[in-house]
Design an enzyme around this catalytic site. Structure first.
Site, PDB file in Angstrom:
ATOM      1  N   LYS A  46     -39.543 -47.035  -9.424  1.00 17.06           N
ATOM      2  CA  LYS A  46     -40.495 -47.072 -10.533  1.00 17.06           C
ATOM      3  C   LYS A  46     -41.929 -47.319 -10.074  1.00 17.06           C
ATOM      4  CE  LYS A  46     -36.967 -48.598 -13.813  1.00 17.06           C
ATOM      5  NZ  LYS A  46     -35.877 -48.778 -12.844  1.00 17.06           N
ATOM      6  N   LYS A  62     -38.616 -51.942 -19.448  1.00 16.02           N
ATOM      7  CA  LYS A  62     -37.558 -52.005 -18.448  1.00 16.02           C
ATOM      8  C   LYS A  62     -38.037 -52.740 -17.211  1.00 16.02           C
ATOM      9  CE  LYS A  62     -38.581 -47.127 -17.393  1.00 16.02           C
ATOM     10  NZ  LYS A  62     -38.005 -45.760 -17.341  1.00 16.02           N
ATOM     11  N   ARG A  67     -31.193 -35.265 -14.408  1.00 10.56           N
ATOM     12  CA  ARG A  67     -31.169 -35.731 -13.023  1.00 10.56           C
ATOM     13  C   ARG A  67     -31.211 -34.492 -12.121  1.00 10.56           C
ATOM     14  NH1 ARG A  67     -29.459 -39.834  -9.695  1.00 10.56           N
ATOM     15  NH2 ARG A  67     -30.986 -40.959 -10.979  1.00 10.56           N
ATOM     16  N   ARG A  71     -28.129 -35.339 -18.699  1.00 17.51           N
ATOM     17  CA  ARG A  71     -27.330 -36.484 -19.134  1.00 17.51           C
ATOM     18  C   ARG A  71     -27.701 -36.834 -20.563  1.00 17.51           C
ATOM     19  NH1 ARG A  71     -29.081 -40.348 -14.274  1.00 17.51           N
ATOM     20  NH2 ARG A  71     -31.067 -39.664 -15.152  1.00 17.51           N
ATOM     21  N   ARG A 115     -30.154 -44.868 -23.561  1.00 23.45           N
ATOM     22  CA  ARG A 115     -29.902 -44.752 -22.123  1.00 23.45           C
ATOM     23  C   ARG A 115     -28.900 -43.632 -21.873  1.00 23.45           C
ATOM     24  NH1 ARG A 115     -27.809 -50.528 -20.614  1.00 23.45           N
ATOM     25  NH2 ARG A 115     -26.485 -49.969 -22.377  1.00 23.45           N
ATOM     26  N   ASP A 125     -35.586 -38.216 -12.107  1.00 23.52           N
ATOM     27  CA  ASP A 125     -35.229 -38.192 -13.522  1.00 23.52           C
ATOM     28  C   ASP A 125     -36.386 -37.622 -14.323  1.00 23.52           C
ATOM     29  OD1 ASP A 125     -32.829 -39.368 -12.831  1.00 23.52           O
ATOM     30  OD2 ASP A 125     -33.520 -41.400 -13.280  1.00 23.52           O
ATOM     31  N   GLU A 148     -38.589 -41.361 -12.954  1.00 20.55           N
ATOM     32  CA  GLU A 148     -38.188 -42.131 -11.782  1.00 20.55           C
ATOM     33  C   GLU A 148     -37.943 -41.201 -10.606  1.00 20.55           C
ATOM     34  OE1 GLU A 148     -34.974 -44.884 -12.211  1.00 20.55           O
ATOM     35  OE2 GLU A 148     -35.738 -45.740 -14.072  1.00 20.55           O
ATOM     36  N   ASN A 198     -35.481 -41.652  -7.444  1.00 20.46           N
ATOM     37  CA  ASN A 198     -34.415 -42.516  -6.938  1.00 20.46           C
ATOM     38  C   ASN A 198     -34.137 -42.210  -5.476  1.00 20.46           C
ATOM     39  OD1 ASN A 198     -33.215 -43.861  -9.584  1.00 20.46           O
ATOM     40  ND2 ASN A 198     -33.696 -41.725 -10.052  1.00 20.46           N
TER      41      ASN A 198
END
Length: 328
Positions: A137, A172, A222, A236, A244, A284, A292, A294
């Site tokens: 993040k 978050k 993703r 997703r 979420r 994401d 994000e 990852n």
């Protein structure tokens, strides 16, 4: 001492140490690390399993007590351990896969520091210094032009002003994972002060506030990049009553393709990911906004391959083999 793979000729048989969580508890139906291990075996690679807490440093050597492992896609009987050996990670193996799950805390950071000490001798995937310097993040802030409006703060007045401007926000933790502790604060929601107080008590670092994207109901995409190149994506969808969409939080995976905007994002990120040695990355994207990057222990390749008929674990292994060979 184990024998490292020769750097010339094919096929290349590697000693690969996998630093991961307990193998007994993984979900073999969707675990990305397990999928990579499965693909490594028919390529002739020798696999070793240990956990991050097993790492030790002494006299310039980084070691871990590891066990040789074989895996199979059989629920309840998915692995078997063989020889146990204390590995010198700088001398005994060709590659280390750093695949333990977050939280990205001081223990995680310490593991990156230890593995960095052998990265000139042994390929570490992903590069440990780059993992340490690219928390999901915060690294994403380098690409703020693709992000939704974002605030990082510990201050209630800043959070209130941001909420007043954007009406609906998501709060978050900076170093959370798998969708944990993600809160939607609506237009007339009076919980922002309590949330700010709670985050301040639980975490010492600032938290993230982002403008809420209503199109999250249509999915959180993703996208997996291998050595900076898109390998595939899944969409997703959150379950009813949720914002979420993480699979670990009950989201469901669906087939998808990249939009021109998402291809633009990948083209902007890709060269820098490759330059940093971030070989396996998941980004994401919601409604065309990057949220994000990852790099610690990305997931999603099993679902991507199921929908697309691709073989991302083999693609990852091919790049690892090439990089080991290039080291000479």
């Amino acid at each position: 001492m184990l024998r490292r793979a020769p750097r010339e000729g094919t096929p290349m048989t590697l000693n690969i140490a996998v630093q991961m969580d307990p193998i007994e508890t993984i979900n073999i139906a969707g675990d990305s690390t397990f999928a990579i291990m499965l693909a490594a075996q028919p390529r002739g690679h020798r696999l070793w399993h240990y956990q991050a807490g097993d790492l030790s440093y002494r006299d310039g050597r980084v070691t871990a007590p590891a066990r040789e492992i074989r895996v199979q896609r059989v629920a309840g009987d998915h692995f078997s351990f063989g020889e146990a050996k204390t590995l010198d990670l700088g001398a005994d193996v060709d590659a280390v896969l750093m695949r333990q799950d977050p939280p990205f805390d001081l223990a995680y950071i310490t593991a990156t520091h230890l593995l960095e000490r052998i990265a000139d001798k042994t390929l570490v995937v992903n590069d440990p210094a780059s993992v340490r310097n690219a928390p999901e993040k915060l690294f994403v802030l380098d690409y703020a032009r693709f992000m939704p409006p974002t605030l990082i703060t510990r201050r209630l007045d800043e959070a209130r002003a941001f909420h007043a401007e954007h009406k609906e926000v998501v709060v978050k933790p900076l170093y959370g994972n798998a969708g944990s502790a993600v809160f939607h604060v609506g237009r007339n929601d009076a919980n922002l002060a309590a949330l700010t107080e709670l985050f301040g008590q639980v975490w010492r670092e600032p938290f993230m506030v982002q403008a809420f994207l209503p199109d999250v109901a249509k999915g959180d995409k993703r996208i997996v990049l291998v050595d900076g190149v898109p390998a595939g994506a899944i969409n997703r969808l959150p379950k009813d009553g949720e914002i979420r969409s993480n699979l670990a939080a009950g989201g469901s995976a669906h087939a998808t393709d990249l939009t021109p905007r998402e291809a633009e994002i990948c083209a902007a990120l890709g060269p820098e990911l490759a330059r940093r040695g971030l070989l396996f990355v998941g980004i994401d994207v919601i409604a065309g906004y990057l949220t994000e990057i990852n790099v610690t222990s990305p997931t999603g390749i099993v679902a991507i391959d199921r929908f697309n008929g691709t073989d991302t674990p083999t693609l990852i292994l091919e790049r690892i083999e090439e990089k080991v060979k290039m080291r000479g």
